[in-house]
Design a protein around this motif. Sequence first.
Motif, PDB file in Angstrom:
ATOM      1  N   VAL A 175     -53.694 -23.894 -43.782  1.00 22.92           N
ATOM      2  CA  VAL A 175     -53.412 -23.160 -42.475  1.00 22.92           C
ATOM      3  C   VAL A 175     -53.235 -24.079 -41.540  1.00 22.92           C
ATOM      4  CG1 VAL A 175     -54.575 -21.469 -40.862  1.00 22.92           C
ATOM      5  CG2 VAL A 175     -54.986 -21.351 -43.229  1.00 22.92           C
ATOM      6  N   SER A 176     -51.991 -24.220 -41.022  1.00 21.56           N
ATOM      7  CA  SER A 176     -51.633 -25.176 -39.646  1.00 21.56           C
ATOM      8  C   SER A 176     -52.251 -24.445 -38.471  1.00 21.56           C
ATOM      9  CB  SER A 176     -50.271 -25.039 -39.743  1.00 21.56           C
ATOM     10  OG  SER A 176     -49.688 -25.696 -38.851  1.00 21.56           O
ATOM     11  N   GLY A 177     -52.732 -25.201 -37.642  1.00 19.47           N
ATOM     12  CA  GLY A 177     -53.394 -24.787 -36.628  1.00 19.47           C
ATOM     13  C   GLY A 177     -54.397 -23.589 -36.657  1.00 19.47           C
ATOM     14  N   GLY A 178     -55.547 -23.903 -37.403  1.00 16.86           N
ATOM     15  CA  GLY A 178     -56.480 -23.049 -37.498  1.00 16.86           C
ATOM     16  C   GLY A 178     -57.198 -22.597 -36.449  1.00 16.86           C
ATOM     17  N   ALA A 179     -57.228 -23.211 -35.440  1.00 14.73           N
ATOM     18  CA  ALA A 179     -58.043 -22.759 -34.295  1.00 14.73           C
ATOM     19  C   ALA A 179     -57.255 -21.646 -33.329  1.00 14.73           C
ATOM     20  CB  ALA A 179     -58.396 -23.833 -33.371  1.00 14.73           C
ATOM     21  N   GLY A 180     -56.096 -21.128 -33.765  1.00 12.66           N
ATOM     22  CA  GLY A 180     -55.185 -20.174 -33.108  1.00 12.66           C
ATOM     23  C   GLY A 180     -55.801 -18.784 -33.874  1.00 12.66           C
ATOM     24  N   ILE A 223     -57.717 -25.380 -46.291  1.00 12.63           N
ATOM     25  CA  ILE A 223     -57.780 -26.746 -45.652  1.00 12.63           C
ATOM     26  C   ILE A 223     -56.962 -26.222 -44.361  1.00 12.63           C
ATOM     27  CG2 ILE A 223     -56.744 -28.924 -45.613  1.00 12.63           C
ATOM     28  CD1 ILE A 223     -56.687 -28.752 -48.605  1.00 12.63           C
ATOM     29  N   THR A 224     -57.596 -26.860 -43.408  1.00 11.88           N
ATOM     30  CA  THR A 224     -56.703 -26.365 -41.939  1.00 11.88           C
ATOM     31  C   THR A 224     -56.589 -27.848 -41.191  1.00 11.88           C
ATOM     32  OG1 THR A 224     -56.794 -25.124 -40.106  1.00 11.88           O
ATOM     33  CG2 THR A 224     -58.621 -25.918 -40.671  1.00 11.88           C
ATOM     34  N   THR A 225     -55.377 -27.703 -40.542  1.00 14.39           N
ATOM     35  CA  THR A 225     -55.014 -28.903 -39.534  1.00 14.39           C
ATOM     36  C   THR A 225     -55.284 -28.573 -38.166  1.00 14.39           C
ATOM     37  OG1 THR A 225     -52.774 -28.165 -39.843  1.00 14.39           O
ATOM     38  CG2 THR A 225     -53.624 -29.985 -41.166  1.00 14.39           C
ATOM     39  N   VAL A 226     -55.749 -29.301 -37.184  1.00 19.56           N
ATOM     40  CA  VAL A 226     -55.974 -28.977 -35.881  1.00 19.56           C
ATOM     41  C   VAL A 226     -55.974 -30.306 -35.084  1.00 19.56           C
ATOM     42  CG1 VAL A 226     -57.681 -27.099 -36.245  1.00 19.56           C
ATOM     43  CG2 VAL A 226     -58.485 -29.333 -36.270  1.00 19.56           C
ATOM     44  N   SER A 227     -56.015 -30.198 -33.710  1.00 20.91           N
ATOM     45  CA  SER A 227     -55.646 -31.475 -32.800  1.00 20.91           C
ATOM     46  C   SER A 227     -56.929 -32.023 -32.468  1.00 20.91           C
ATOM     47  CB  SER A 227     -54.875 -31.080 -31.634  1.00 20.91           C
ATOM     48  OG  SER A 227     -55.573 -29.759 -30.884  1.00 20.91           O
ATOM     49  N   HIS A 231     -62.298 -27.692 -45.279  1.00 17.98           N
ATOM     50  CA  HIS A 231     -61.904 -28.994 -44.692  1.00 17.98           C
ATOM     51  C   HIS A 231     -60.922 -28.609 -43.598  1.00 17.98           C
ATOM     52  CE1 HIS A 231     -63.023 -30.276 -48.685  1.00 17.98           C
ATOM     53  NE2 HIS A 231     -62.277 -29.239 -49.165  1.00 17.98           N
ATOM     54  N   SER A 232     -61.318 -29.498 -42.346  1.00 14.47           N
ATOM     55  CA  SER A 232     -60.552 -29.504 -41.370  1.00 14.47           C
ATOM     56  C   SER A 232     -60.136 -30.881 -40.890  1.00 14.47           C
ATOM     57  CB  SER A 232     -61.421 -28.943 -39.907  1.00 14.47           C
ATOM     58  OG  SER A 232     -61.752 -27.663 -40.259  1.00 14.47           O
ATOM     59  N   LEU A 233     -58.742 -30.990 -40.770  1.00  6.30           N
ATOM     60  CA  LEU A 233     -58.079 -32.392 -40.774  1.00  6.30           C
ATOM     61  C   LEU A 233     -57.545 -32.288 -39.347  1.00  6.30           C
ATOM     62  CD1 LEU A 233     -56.588 -32.803 -44.240  1.00  6.30           C
ATOM     63  CD2 LEU A 233     -59.001 -33.251 -43.701  1.00  6.30           C
ATOM     64  N   ARG A 234     -57.179 -33.571 -38.656  1.00  7.95           N
ATOM     65  CA  ARG A 234     -56.369 -33.884 -37.460  1.00  7.95           C
ATOM     66  C   ARG A 234     -54.956 -33.935 -38.062  1.00  7.95           C
ATOM     67  NH1 ARG A 234     -60.542 -32.805 -37.763  1.00  7.95           N
ATOM     68  NH2 ARG A 234     -62.565 -33.499 -36.552  1.00  7.95           N
ATOM     69  N   TYR A 235     -54.058 -33.077 -37.325  1.00  8.02           N
ATOM     70  CA  TYR A 235     -52.617 -33.327 -37.885  1.00  8.02           C
ATOM     71  C   TYR A 235     -51.928 -34.642 -37.148  1.00  8.02           C
ATOM     72  CZ  TYR A 235     -51.538 -30.831 -33.237  1.00  8.02           C
ATOM     73  OH  TYR A 235     -51.457 -30.423 -32.081  1.00  8.02           O
ATOM     74  N   THR A 236     -52.933 -35.207 -36.261  1.00  9.36           N
ATOM     75  CA  THR A 236     -52.402 -36.349 -35.718  1.00  9.36           C
ATOM     76  C   THR A 236     -52.973 -37.781 -36.172  1.00  9.36           C
ATOM     77  OG1 THR A 236     -54.443 -36.551 -34.275  1.00  9.36           O
ATOM     78  CG2 THR A 236     -52.570 -35.459 -33.108  1.00  9.36           C
ATOM     79  N   ASP A 237     -53.364 -37.466 -37.390  1.00  6.55           N
ATOM     80  CA  ASP A 237     -53.708 -38.546 -38.315  1.00  6.55           C
ATOM     81  C   ASP A 237     -52.454 -38.937 -39.041  1.00  6.55           C
ATOM     82  OD1 ASP A 237     -55.018 -40.247 -40.274  1.00  6.55           O
ATOM     83  OD2 ASP A 237     -56.652 -39.071 -40.615  1.00  6.55           O
TER      84      ASP A 237
END
Length: 343
Positions: free
Chosen positions: A160-165, A183-187, A202-208
């Motif tokens: 899930v891209s932008g899971g905090a939206g 799995i989600t990517t956030v900033s 799992h929550s990852l940083r898309y900036t990584d």
Amino acid sequence: MKSIVYTRHGSPDVLHLVERALPEPGAGEVRVRVVVSGVNPTDWKKRVGAGDEASTEVDSVPNQDGAGVVDAIGDGVDGLTVGDRVWIHLAAHERAGWGTAQEFTVLPADRVTVLPAEISFDVGASLGVPAITAHRALTVSDAWPARLSPGSLSGATVLVSGGAGAVGHAAIQLARWAGATVITTVSSDEKAALTTAAGAHHSLRYTDSAAASTIRELAPDGVDIVVEVAAGVNADLDASVLRTGGTVAIYGNDRGGKLALEFRPLLELNARLQFVLLYTVDPAALRTAATDITAALVDGALGVGDDTGLPLHRFALEDTAAAHAAVEAGVVGKVLIDVTPDA
């Protein structure tokens, strides 16, 4: 009744409070007393009118989503009765004067769904666009069921891209309910905490710069479904983590950029790219989504508020302009408008 209207496109200050006559439902329609109205990015984008501030609409009422109580029923309506607590989707679609930023709205019965007794109006008003979009994104793959239920995504890995939206939040909760690994990517760390509260594994940083390799470590065979809010900037990442036969369900292009695709990798994956826009989804699919979402509500799988990772921001009806401004500015969480008393 009190209504928020605009008669030209533009900034939030085009919205103003007026008194309008109480409408009567026609055949196949219901009238709903709106308790809570939900605001989504699509609402301010419609208000802006793609930047054409000179265009006009007579008494357009914003906001597609809401929750309230059935107040009157037109001829030919089955399955709903006066007094039912309900949640609403696409209230203003092709019906400019009937958005939920007003005390009463009239809309086709198939856009109204009974809200389970134990579910709050806040939750009901937060469904609609976000939850149905998430449902659609999770059910367009040929490799997985077209309905969501407990176990329907068992064995699947969902990114899930932008899971905090709001859409990402709903996608996390629905995918977890259906048994997927999420799995989600956030900033940021703050947004990661929200996605963890929503249920992401799992929550990852898309900036990584190592995001793709980390996802591959978590899903060695690749991701089955990507719920994508930033198609342009994430195209390469999605292609690098997708499994053979996987699906990228695209509902947004946040952070801008042109969507450019590398042909050969996607061809070799037999990848499916599915665009998702509720306004042109078949009505039968919308009703199916509403049914599945309501089942998830009964199971306690969909919630809003700090403890479930979607902070609430409340406004009064007369402050709808401020509510729109908050969403337009990218506030994290869900913006709700209190319209009439919860009684």
